[in-house]
Design an enzyme around this catalytic site. Structure first.
Site, short mmCIF file in Angstrom:
data_model
loop_
_atom_site.label_atom_id
_atom_site.label_comp_id
_atom_site.label_asym_id
_atom_site.label_seq_id
_atom_site.Cartn_x
_atom_site.Cartn_y
_atom_site.Cartn_z
N HIS A 17 72.18 -15.03 -3.09
CA HIS A 17 72.09 -13.86 -3.99
C HIS A 17 73.46 -13.20 -4.14
O HIS A 17 73.88 -12.87 -5.26
CB HIS A 17 71.15 -12.79 -3.39
CG HIS A 17 69.70 -13.17 -3.35
ND1 HIS A 17 68.93 -13.04 -2.23
CD2 HIS A 17 68.87 -13.65 -4.31
CE1 HIS A 17 67.69 -13.42 -2.49
NE2 HIS A 17 67.63 -13.80 -3.74
N LYS A 41 52.86 -7.24 -2.94
CA LYS A 41 53.54 -8.27 -2.15
C LYS A 41 53.85 -7.70 -0.77
O LYS A 41 54.37 -6.59 -0.67
CB LYS A 41 54.85 -8.68 -2.85
CG LYS A 41 55.10 -10.17 -2.84
CD LYS A 41 56.31 -10.46 -3.69
CE LYS A 41 56.84 -11.86 -3.45
NZ LYS A 41 58.02 -12.13 -4.26
N ARG A 90 68.77 -22.79 -8.61
CA ARG A 90 69.16 -23.67 -7.50
C ARG A 90 68.96 -25.14 -7.86
O ARG A 90 69.82 -25.97 -7.62
CB ARG A 90 68.34 -23.35 -6.25
CG ARG A 90 68.82 -22.15 -5.50
CD ARG A 90 67.82 -21.70 -4.51
NE ARG A 90 66.55 -21.49 -5.19
CZ ARG A 90 65.49 -20.90 -4.65
NH1 ARG A 90 65.53 -20.52 -3.41
NH2 ARG A 90 64.38 -20.71 -5.34
N SER A 128 65.10 -16.61 0.32
CA SER A 128 64.67 -15.56 1.24
C SER A 128 63.57 -16.07 2.15
O SER A 128 63.51 -15.73 3.33
CB SER A 128 64.18 -14.34 0.47
OG SER A 128 65.22 -13.78 -0.29
O1 PNS Z 1 63.67 -13.05 -6.56
P1 PNS Z 1 62.32 -13.23 -7.18
O2 PNS Z 1 61.25 -12.73 -6.28
O3 PNS Z 1 62.11 -14.64 -7.63
O4 PNS Z 1 62.32 -12.29 -8.47
C1 PNS Z 1 61.26 -12.31 -9.37
C2 PNS Z 1 61.34 -11.15 -10.37
C3 PNS Z 1 61.45 -9.82 -9.66
C4 PNS Z 1 62.56 -11.34 -11.24
C5 PNS Z 1 60.06 -11.23 -11.24
O5 PNS Z 1 58.95 -11.32 -10.41
C6 PNS Z 1 59.89 -10.01 -12.16
O6 PNS Z 1 60.66 -9.83 -13.07
N1 PNS Z 1 58.85 -9.22 -11.91
C7 PNS Z 1 58.55 -8.04 -12.67
C8 PNS Z 1 57.26 -8.22 -13.46
C9 PNS Z 1 57.50 -8.87 -14.80
O7 PNS Z 1 58.27 -8.41 -15.60
N2 PNS Z 1 56.79 -9.99 -15.09
C10 PNS Z 1 56.91 -10.66 -16.38
C11 PNS Z 1 57.92 -11.76 -16.36
S1 PNS Z 1 57.17 -13.20 -15.67
#
Ligand code: PNS
Length: 164
Positions: A17, A41, A90, A128
């Site tokens: 990150h 979560k 990745r 993570s």
């Molecule tokens: O690091 P991560 O956990 O893969 O990040 C995921 C994240 C936070 C980018 C994603 O879950 C997110 O944007 N969540 C907010 C809800 C949302 O907007 N969902 C619609 C897009 S799928």
């Protein structure tokens, strides 16, 4: 001025990150690291802790700010007046999920573009979840997370096992 959001759960922030934050802040005028507060979560660190970690890690990057967000990413991007979302990629296995997320965000707000930055090769295996798994069983997480976070993570697992 170009402004971008680098969103994630950052539970915890890994060297992968941090690598993306540093690289993106090198070509983006203003980078907002958006830390998702997701009550459904079960995260290891609270939203306040996760924000604090990234603030600590980026205090020398003057064009980076860290903010919590909840709800839809596209709403947060609009709120901070950005149009670009940065995500690290990745491997090919990440692509389907990331592509779906990018298209969803664009369908919700056509002004939002997503820019994928390929992870540096030494962090290809890192996530993570991997860090948490290794730390939970007492493995060495050096090289996986920034040095300042290492003991914080180790202590968190000690605290959890004490409470059990
Ligand atoms: O690091 P991560 O956990 O893969 O990040 C995921 C994240 C936070 C980018 C994603 O879950 C997110 O944007 N969540 C907010 C809800 C949302 O907007 N969902 C619609 C897009 S799928």
């Amino acid at each position: 001025m170009n402004k971008a959001v680098y969103p994630g759960s950052f539970d915890p922030t890994t060297n992968g990150h941090l690598d993306i934050i540093k690289r993106a802040s090198g070509f983006i005028d203003s980078l907002v690291v958006g830390v998702l507060e997701n009550p459904s979560k079960n995260s290891l660190f609270s939203i306040r802790e996760r924000v604090e970690h990234i603030k600590l890690l980026t205090e020398d990057l003057i064009n980076v700010e860290v903010m919590p967000f909840s709800g839809l990413l596209c709403d947060f991007v609009k709120k901070v007046d950005a149009k670009l979302v940065i995500r690290g990629l990745r491997a090919v296995t990440d692509f389907e999920y990331e592509f779906q997320m990018a298209l969803t965000n664009r369908s919700l707000n056509e002004n939002i573009e997503t820019l994928f930055i390929p992870t540096s090769t030494q962090f290809l295996y890192l996530s993570s979840s991997v860090v948490k798994e290794v730390a939970m069983f007492g493995g060495d997480i050096s090289g996986m997370v920034p040095e300042v976070l290492k003991n914080i993570i180790v202590d968190k697992f000690k605290e959890i096992s004490r409470k059990k």
